[in-house]
Write an enzyme that holds these catalytic residues in place. Structure first.
Site, mmCIF file in Angstrom:
data_model
loop_
_atom_site.group_PDB
_atom_site.id
_atom_site.type_symbol
_atom_site.label_atom_id
_atom_site.label_comp_id
_atom_site.label_asym_id
_atom_site.label_seq_id
_atom_site.Cartn_x
_atom_site.Cartn_y
_atom_site.Cartn_z
ATOM 1 N N ASN A 239 63.859 -12.336 -21.106
ATOM 2 C CA ASN A 239 62.811 -12.245 -22.075
ATOM 3 C C ASN A 239 63.488 -12.917 -23.475
ATOM 4 O O ASN A 239 64.357 -12.476 -24.074
ATOM 5 C CB ASN A 239 62.628 -10.864 -22.518
ATOM 6 N N LYS B 131 62.263 -13.605 -26.035
ATOM 7 C CA LYS B 131 61.653 -13.326 -27.421
ATOM 8 C C LYS B 131 61.651 -14.731 -28.074
ATOM 9 O O LYS B 131 61.172 -15.527 -27.703
ATOM 10 C CB LYS B 131 62.872 -12.361 -28.183
ATOM 11 N N HIS C 239 55.455 -5.147 -24.462
ATOM 12 C CA HIS C 239 56.946 -4.976 -24.550
ATOM 13 C C HIS C 239 56.952 -4.039 -26.001
ATOM 14 O O HIS C 239 55.905 -4.125 -26.827
ATOM 15 C CB HIS C 239 57.381 -6.233 -24.987
ATOM 16 N N GLU D 57 58.567 -4.064 -28.604
ATOM 17 C CA GLU D 57 58.437 -5.044 -29.855
ATOM 18 C C GLU D 57 56.979 -5.080 -30.244
ATOM 19 O O GLU D 57 56.544 -5.362 -31.490
ATOM 20 C CB GLU D 57 59.235 -6.092 -29.857
ATOM 21 N N GLU E 40 61.926 0.310 -20.012
ATOM 22 C CA GLU E 40 62.648 0.008 -20.958
ATOM 23 C C GLU E 40 62.749 1.068 -21.879
ATOM 24 O O GLU E 40 62.101 0.931 -22.815
ATOM 25 C CB GLU E 40 62.195 -1.376 -21.749
ATOM 26 N N GLY F 242 68.280 -4.186 -27.172
ATOM 27 C CA GLY F 242 68.892 -4.967 -28.366
ATOM 28 C C GLY F 242 69.818 -4.108 -29.029
ATOM 29 O O GLY F 242 70.435 -4.668 -30.070
ATOM 30 N N SER G 88 69.716 -3.575 -22.584
ATOM 31 C CA SER G 88 70.869 -3.890 -22.562
ATOM 32 C C SER G 88 71.746 -3.968 -21.499
ATOM 33 O O SER G 88 72.873 -3.860 -20.993
ATOM 34 C CB SER G 88 71.842 -3.095 -23.791
HETATM 35 C C1 PEP Z 1 64.286 -6.929 -23.866
HETATM 36 O O1 PEP Z 1 63.813 -7.501 -24.709
HETATM 37 O O2 PEP Z 1 63.237 -6.459 -23.014
HETATM 38 C C2 PEP Z 1 65.565 -6.286 -23.887
HETATM 39 C C3 PEP Z 1 65.607 -5.391 -22.534
HETATM 40 O O3 PEP Z 1 66.267 -6.617 -24.606
HETATM 41 P P1 PEP Z 1 67.964 -6.354 -24.446
HETATM 42 O O4 PEP Z 1 68.302 -6.779 -23.106
HETATM 43 O O5 PEP Z 1 68.587 -7.416 -25.434
HETATM 44 O O6 PEP Z 1 68.203 -5.010 -24.778
#
Ligand code: PEP
Length: 257
Positions: free
Chosen positions: A16, A18, A101, A103, A173, A179, A219
């Site tokens: 992703n 972003k 997501h 976000e 998630e 992040g 992460s």
């Molecule tokens: C994500 O944006 O779905 C995500 C898991 O980000 P990160 O791997 O940076 O935690």
């Protein structure tokens, strides 16, 4: 490609990106990435900004990388300023789309109702949807993780049929892990994903629920991927930060489980 976490599920790892990478930066990253992901242990997807989809699809043609988007409108077309339609995404070359997501939920008012509308549209247009669910830190500390993800699944999947789930991937998630560099332990991720699979089985039947792929996201990186992917119910990952670095993403898609 290696065998799946079960014989019925092929692992899938999606980056992703972003709101990162201009078209030029996309060219640089993909040119580095393409040779590195040959022989991956999973199906590989990169979900890129809308403006990068067309170029990314051109560059990844005849490779093992598929291209996805990060959102899709619930309507076919019309007065929806700032939205992008499934037909537009498909014309540009997207095969996958991330929906709901955290976000989007946190900053743009996405709810289980809008997730459901977008999911119906994506599926009716033949896109494969990556539907995100996950609890916040407050919810985890309050002991309501299962309640939260169950409600997100029930709301997000309202009126969806078992047959339609062939084109669905669920991404679990935990919001507090996105992040932040904090990863759910492999055991916690496995436990919640097994719970999610139970909810999906109840909703869609044992056969469809068993076939549905569930990713872990939060992460995930080159260091922790092998342990996470060794869990029986974890069928892949949704990768943010580490998907922007070719060597790291390549190591992730070449996980050893
Ligand atoms: C994500 O944006 O779905 C995500 C898991 O980000 P990160 O791997 O940076 O935690």
């Amino acid at each position: 490609m290696s065998t799946a976490s079960t014989p019925t599920r092929t692992p899938v790892i999606a980056g992703n990106w972003k709101m990162n990478n201009t078209v030029k930066e996309t060219e640089t990253l993909l040119k580095e990435l393409i040779p590195l992901v040959e022989g991956a242990s999973a199906a590989v997807v990169v979900c890129v900004p809308f403006t990068d989809i067309k170029r990314a699809a051109q560059l990844t043609k005849r490779t093992n990388i598929a291209v996805g988007a990060q959102n899709v409108a619930w309507a076919d077309k019309g007065a929806f300023t700032g939205e992008i339609s499934a037909d537009m995404l498909k014309e540009a070359g997207a095969k996958y789309v991330i929906i709901g997501h955290s976000e989007r939920r946190q900053y743009f008012g996405e709810t289980d109702v809008t997730v459901n509308k977008r999911l119906k549209q994506a599926l009716s247009k033949g896109l494969t949807a990556i539907v995100c669910v996950g609890e916040t830190l407050l919810e985890r500390e309050g002991g309501i993780t299962e309640q939260v993800v169950k409600a997100q699944i029930e709301g997000g999947f309202k009126d969806i049929t078992a047959a339609q789930t062939k084109k669905v991937i669920v991404a679990y998630e935990p919001v507090w892990a996105i992040g932040t560099g904090k990863t759910a332990s492999a055991k916690d991720a496995q436990d919640t994903i097994a719970f999610i699979r139970g909810v999906l089985k109840k909703r869609f039947g044992a056969v469809s629920g068993e076939k549905l792929r569930i990713q872990y996201g939060g992460s995930m990186n080159a260091q922790n991927v092998d342990e996470l992917m060794a869990q029986p119910d974890i069928d892949g990952g949704l990768i943010g930060g580490a998907s922007l670095k070719a060597a790291d993403f390549a190591r992730i898609v070449k996980f050893k489980a």
